[in-house]
Design a protein around this motif. Structure first.
Motif, short mmCIF file in Angstrom:
data_model
loop_
_atom_site.label_atom_id
_atom_site.label_comp_id
_atom_site.label_asym_id
_atom_site.label_seq_id
_atom_site.Cartn_x
_atom_site.Cartn_y
_atom_site.Cartn_z
N ALA A 152 0.83 -1.20 0.00
CA ALA A 152 0.00 0.00 0.00
C ALA A 152 0.87 1.26 0.00
O ALA A 152 0.59 2.23 -0.73
CB ALA A 152 -0.92 -0.01 1.22
N MET A 155 2.57 1.81 -3.42
CA MET A 155 1.59 2.19 -4.43
C MET A 155 1.14 3.63 -4.23
O MET A 155 0.99 4.40 -5.19
CB MET A 155 0.39 1.24 -4.38
CG MET A 155 -0.56 1.41 -5.57
SD MET A 155 0.27 1.02 -7.12
CE MET A 155 -0.24 2.41 -8.12
N LEU A 156 0.94 4.03 -2.98
CA LEU A 156 0.57 5.42 -2.70
C LEU A 156 1.69 6.37 -3.12
O LEU A 156 1.42 7.46 -3.65
CB LEU A 156 0.26 5.60 -1.21
CG LEU A 156 -1.05 4.96 -0.73
CD1 LEU A 156 -1.15 5.04 0.79
CD2 LEU A 156 -2.26 5.63 -1.38
N GLU A 255 0.49 -1.00 -10.58
CA GLU A 255 0.18 -1.85 -9.43
C GLU A 255 1.00 -3.14 -9.47
O GLU A 255 1.50 -3.61 -8.43
CB GLU A 255 -1.31 -2.20 -9.40
CG GLU A 255 -2.23 -1.02 -9.10
CD GLU A 255 -2.63 -0.26 -10.35
OE1 GLU A 255 -3.44 0.68 -10.23
OE2 GLU A 255 -2.14 -0.58 -11.44
N VAL A 290 -1.55 -3.38 -2.47
CA VAL A 290 -1.58 -2.49 -3.64
C VAL A 290 -3.02 -2.25 -4.08
O VAL A 290 -3.43 -1.11 -4.35
CB VAL A 290 -0.75 -3.10 -4.79
CG1 VAL A 290 -1.04 -2.38 -6.10
CG2 VAL A 290 0.74 -3.02 -4.46
N THR A 293 -5.38 0.27 -2.26
CA THR A 293 -5.21 1.72 -2.44
C THR A 293 -6.18 2.28 -3.46
O THR A 293 -6.43 3.49 -3.47
CB THR A 293 -3.77 2.05 -2.89
OG1 THR A 293 -3.50 1.41 -4.15
CG2 THR A 293 -2.75 1.58 -1.85
N LYS A 294 -6.70 1.42 -4.34
CA LYS A 294 -7.73 1.88 -5.29
C LYS A 294 -8.99 2.20 -4.49
O LYS A 294 -9.46 3.33 -4.43
CB LYS A 294 -8.03 0.80 -6.31
CG LYS A 294 -6.93 0.55 -7.33
CD LYS A 294 -7.40 -0.49 -8.35
CE LYS A 294 -6.44 -0.64 -9.50
NZ LYS A 294 -6.92 -1.60 -10.51
N LYS A 295 -9.52 1.18 -3.91
CA LYS A 295 -10.60 1.28 -2.95
C LYS A 295 -10.70 -0.08 -2.28
O LYS A 295 -10.36 -1.11 -2.88
CB LYS A 295 -11.94 1.67 -3.59
CG LYS A 295 -12.39 0.77 -4.73
CD LYS A 295 -13.71 1.27 -5.29
CE LYS A 295 -14.18 0.36 -6.44
NZ LYS A 295 -15.48 0.81 -6.98
#
Length: 334
Positions: A152, A155-156, A255, A290, A293-295
């Motif tokens: 996470a 990826m952020l 990702e 990963v 982090t999208k949702k």
């Protein structure tokens, strides 16, 4: 030929069969994200994974020593060879069961579970519980947590650094980068998983009386285990590749790169400390981190739950099978 010679040969053969199943079972670890993002074609990805596995095996000495001498203590003799054989067969059986159902379980923990289960059931030998807690249980719990958090975080960071970038150009660039991250992941897989088979072969040579040290790894053992793992990897494991690459979450090139880079880093770090962690746990948890982090709902948590269930059942499942195998073959050497 002496009974010990035959028994050592049987264990080495079983170990190489396990190595091969490990290759096609865990091929998904190295290539699922690269294939699902279309960064690499399946065969090119498998080729990269095979090369990485082959090269990484030569740097897996610390993990091999942990498996060969840090999990169980066995005296020399036929019964000890039978224990090792039962443990390896239990791991092979578990690999095949989970492969059939497309579940990315841990070959590493299957092997450790098989060894521990057969040793507990036998009248000789001891389980080195402090070593298992330090080198297996703690990393087994920690590595997925680290994978999720780092996945996470990386990826952020990528999202923030490239927040003004052109999506088309970024995807193209990260597809190229994934060739490197997939190779790094495969290299870490070789450091971990080829080394575990090397440890089993060395253990068989030691308890069979063909080697005076349980920590020395002959070059032929490294080459043979690395080669067989690479061949198994190139054979592919499409059921599990589909699960990791498509069913857990849909990944794009950024990702995929983040997940592979994180997983490879965790594998290298653990290998340097001789910790036989699961490549499956590591890459799967990184993918989940990963994806989250999208949702949060982007991750198919039902599929993830099935994978976690397979993780929990792996050590006791392989141990139980190994106990049954030991019971069946015990009359051959008692």
């Amino acid at each position: 030929m002496s009974p010990e010679f035959i028994a050592v040969g049987a264990v080495i053969l079983a170990a190489l069969v396990f190595d091969y199943t490990n290759g096609f079972h865990d091929a998904a670890n190295a290539i699922a994200t690269s294939v699902s993002t279309r960064a690499l074609t399946p065969r090119v990805a498998l080729g990269i994974a095979a090369v990485g596995n082959l090269a990484g095996a030569f740097l897996g000495e610390h993990v091999a020593k942990t498996v060969g001498s840090g999990i169980v203590g066995l005296p020399a003799g036929l019964e000890s060879l039978g224990i090792v054989l039962a443990g390896v067969v239990g791991a092979i059986a578990w690999n095949l069961i989970t492969w059939y159902f497309g579940l990315p379980s841990s070959s590493s923990h299957a092997l450790i579970g098989g060894l521990v289960g057969a040793t507990i059931f036998a009248s000789s030998g001891e389980v080195k519980w402090p070593g298992i807690v330090e080198k297996v249980v703690v990393p087994m719990v920690a590595s997925p947590l680290v994978g999720v958090v780092l996945g996470a975080a990386v990826m952020l960071a990528i999202m923030w650094i490239f927040r003004r970038g052109n999506p088309t150009k970024l995807n193209r660039g990260f597809r190229v980068a994934q060739s490197l991250s997939a190779l790094a992941m495969a290299f870490g897989h070789g450091m971990q998983d080829a080394a575990k088979t090397m440890g089993i072969v060395v253990l068989a040579l030691f308890v069979g009386g063909y080697q005076t040290s349980d920590s020395h790894i002959p070059v032929w053992v490294i080459v043979s285990c690395a080669t067989v793992l690479a061949l198994g990897t190139y054979a592919g494991g499409w059921r599990i590749i589909r699960t990791l690459g498509r069913r857990v979450i849909h990944l794009g090139p950024p990702e995929g790169f983040a997940a592979e880079a994180v997983a490879a880093s965790v594998l290298y770090t653990a290998a340097s400390f001789g910790m036989p962690i699961s490549t499956t746990h590591t890459i799967t948890s990184a993918i989940m981190g990963v994806g989250a982090t999208k949702k949060f709902s982007a991750v198919r948590w039902g599929v993830a739950g099935n994978i976690v269930t397979a993780w929990v059942l792996t050590i006791p499942g392989a141990a139980l099978i190994a106990c049954l195998v030991h019971l069946a073959i015990a009359p051959l050497y008692c």
